[in-house]
Design a protein around this motif. Structure first.
Motif: not given
Length: 93
Positions: A1-14, A27-34
């Protein structure tokens, strides 16, 4: 799970170097989940999972999908919905 104000769905490595099978991102800016899966041939379907969690307006593709456009969600509730479907395997086709 990631929380960010930008796109992070490509970040599979912790930060510790562990590679995740999937990313559930709020996405804390759009209040959407992907939701996205790291493996191209993952048997789970991100679009179907998101539709099960948020209704028919959600969607995307097999490998990546999101909550309905314009729908503002609460972070913990949205992430919890997606996690519960993935963990229980309710939607796999």
């Amino acid at each position: 799970t990631r929380y960010s104000d930008s796109f992070v769905n490509h970040l599979y490595t912790t930060p510790s170097g562990e590679v995740a099978e999937a990313v559930v991102a709020f996405n804390s800016k759009t209040k959407a989940v992907t939701l996205s899966f790291s493996e191209k041939n993952d048997p789970r379907n991100a679009a179907e999972i998101m539709k099960a969690a948020f209704g028919p307006e959600a969607g995307g593709h097999k490998g990546i999908a999101g909550s309905p456009r314009g729908m503002e969600l609460e972070a913990e509730e949205a992430v919890s919905k997606v996690h519960s479907i993935i963990e229980w395997g309710s939607v796999t086709a």
